[in-house]
Each structure stands twice: as structure tokens, then as C-alpha cells.
Design an enzyme around this catalytic site. Structure first.
Site, mmCIF file in Angstrom:
data_model
loop_
_atom_site.group_PDB
_atom_site.id
_atom_site.type_symbol
_atom_site.label_atom_id
_atom_site.label_comp_id
_atom_site.label_asym_id
_atom_site.label_seq_id
_atom_site.Cartn_x
_atom_site.Cartn_y
_atom_site.Cartn_z
ATOM 1 C CB CYS A 1 -2.056 3.886 9.442
ATOM 2 S SG CYS A 1 -3.435 4.402 10.507
ATOM 3 N NE ARG B 1 -3.804 0.249 2.202
ATOM 4 C CZ ARG B 1 -4.569 0.704 3.184
ATOM 5 N NH1 ARG B 1 -4.598 0.069 4.347
ATOM 6 N NH2 ARG B 1 -5.285 1.803 3.024
#
Length: 271
Positions: free
Chosen positions: A230, A177
Site C-alpha cells: 500500500c 492513487r
């Protein structure tokens, strides 16, 4: 009080008068499953806190997918859980401690210092042969005026300033990611320019217990007050806890990547 406590510690202190236990089980994509699992069996005396109903604020145009709750919402939660100023609060979940770490952060943000995540969570408690209960115990609501410590968080503009200053910015998501190879949740793939990557699960063993301190994110020098993010400010709290255990005062970007990309002018990197 340490930020992590063992199964043995909790077993020995389970009926302490000042102890408050909070079950934070939650399943992204199946938001009702956490409370259902709690009702099927939880550590004796544990209350329940829901990621989206209790540990997150209202979602808007900016602020990310799990904005921080405001002071009134946090106040309500602290009082409902029966947390007093002298309470020792133990937090756990069933999935590597991310939800528990989120509440660990929020309680610190609200000014409560004596709180810790249970090492290994519900799986370790069961694995050691300790009992669960299905009863939901009633607690007397507390009266505990909280005060938010805004020095623990940074805004999107603070992150931009940190980029200029060359401060460490840590992306807590999985490497694929971070690199932009895949993005299963947010509409844009990549990471905040200049951020380094340390996957939050790398702090833990496969059995969901915490690795030795030298194997966690805090093992390396990250400079003055690194910023951690995050996807939405939840799993980053695991890295924050690891850094605090290493004596590093890191700060959370609450909106994280999902907030960053909500501003069209913000650049992203892939690699």
C-alpha cells in the site's frame, strides 16, 4: 483460531483467562487522537497499541513511512500487552480494521498464531449495545521470547524479482492513487510497474463489517505467494488478512510504495 471473530464471540469470551484485547485506534494526521479516544471509552480490559509508537519502527531514508518495528521493539510490545504463548489476542480499531490488521500481521510475524481482528470493530461493539469502560487496567508483563518469521515479508529487490517472474503484485490503495490521478501523501504519484489494484476497503461493507468471503480480494486466483503493498505497509494488511482467510499465502512489502519511490532509479507507472 480464525482470523476474524464476531461481536457475539467476543461478548461470550470477554472474561476468558487467556484472552488479551488490544485497542488500535489511530488517526493519521492526528496521532494523539487514538489514545485520547481509547481513554474516553474502550472494550473492557483492552490495552492500547499506537501505530507510530508501537507498531512502526524508526523512519529513515528508506523503509517507508511506517517501517516494521525491529525484534526488540516487538518483544517489548508483546510483553507489555501481557501476551503469553497460550493467549488469544483480539484486535480492533474504529476505522475499517486497518490498524488492527497491522497488529494482526505483526503478531504473526513475531510467531504468535492465535490472534484475530474483531469484525466491525468498536462501532459494531457499540452498535450491539455492549458497554465500554474508561479504566486502564494494569496487566502483568509477560515473558514470551519471540522469533520473527521473515518468510512473511519481501524486500524492494524481491519485488523487482517478482516483476521479472510475473508474480502477482497487489496495490492496496484507492484507485485514484494507484492510477496517479491524485497523491495526497507521497511525493510521487503512480504505482509499482506491473501491480494490479484492489482497494483494501473493498473487503468491507459500509458499516465496517467484513463482506462475505466470495466478495473479498481472495475471490480470484492470484498465483503463488502474491505480494501485497500500500502506501506504507498498514492498510495492505487488510488485504493480507483477506487472502489468508481464502487460504492464500501472500507476503507483505513492508516499506510499500513510500519505500519504492525512495530509490530514484525505481520506475513508476500511471494509468
Amino acid at each position: 483460531m480464525k482470523n476474524l471473530v464476531s461481536i457475539e464471540w467476543l461478548s461470550d469470551h470477554l472474561y476468558d483467562e487467556q484472552l488479551v484485547i488490544v485497542d488500535c485506534q489511530f488517526e493519521l494526521g492526528n496521532p494523539e487522537n487514538g489514545y485520547t479516544s481509547y481513554l474516553k471509552g474502550h472494550i473492557p480490559g483492552a490495552q492500547y497499541a499506537d501505530l507510530e509508537k508501537d507498531l512502526s519502527g524508526e523512519v529513515g531514508e528508506h523503509g517507508g513511512r511506517h517501517p516494521l518495528p525491529d525484534q526488540e521493539q516487538l518483544q517489548t510490545l508483546v510483553e507489555r500487552l501481557g501476551i503469553e504463548q497460550d493467549s488469544k489476542v483480539i484486535l480492533y480499531d474504529h476505522e475499517y480494521g486497518a490498524m488492527a490488521a497491522r497488529l494482526w500481521f505483526l503478531l504473526g510475524f513475531a510467531g504468535h498464531k492465535a490472534r484475530a481482528v474483531l469484525d466491525g470493530g468498536l462501532q459494531a461493539w457499540r452498535g450491539e449495545g455492549h458497554k465500554l469502560e474508561t479504566k486502564v487496567r494494569q496487566v502483568t508483563p509477560s515473558s514470551y521470547p519471540i522469533s520473527l518469521d521473515k518468510s512473511m515479508i519481501v524486500s524492494m529487490n524481491d519485488v523487482k524479482q517478482a516483476q521479472i517472474e510475473g508474480r502477482t503484485i497487489i496495490d492496496s490503495r484507492a484507485s485514484e492513487r494507484y492510477s496517479g490521478e491524485i497523491e495526497p501523501i507521497d511525493p510521487k504519484a503512480g504505482h509499482i510497474p506491473g501491480a494490479i489494484n484492489y482497494f483494501w476497503k473493498n473487503n468491507l461493507n459500509d458499516n465496517k463489517t467484513w463482506k462475505d468471503p466470495e466478495e473479498r480480494v481472495g475471490e480470484k486466483e492470484h498465483g503463488h505467494e502474491p505480494i501485497v503493498y500500500c502506501g506504507s505497509g498498514v492498510t495492505a494488511c487488510v488485504n493480507l488478512l483477506a487472502l489468508q482467510e481464502a487460504g492464500i499465502h501472500a507476503k507483505l512489502y513492508p516499506g510499500s510504495y513510500s519505500d519504492w519511490i525512495s530509490y530514484e532509479e525505481n520506475q513508476i507507472e500511471t494509468k
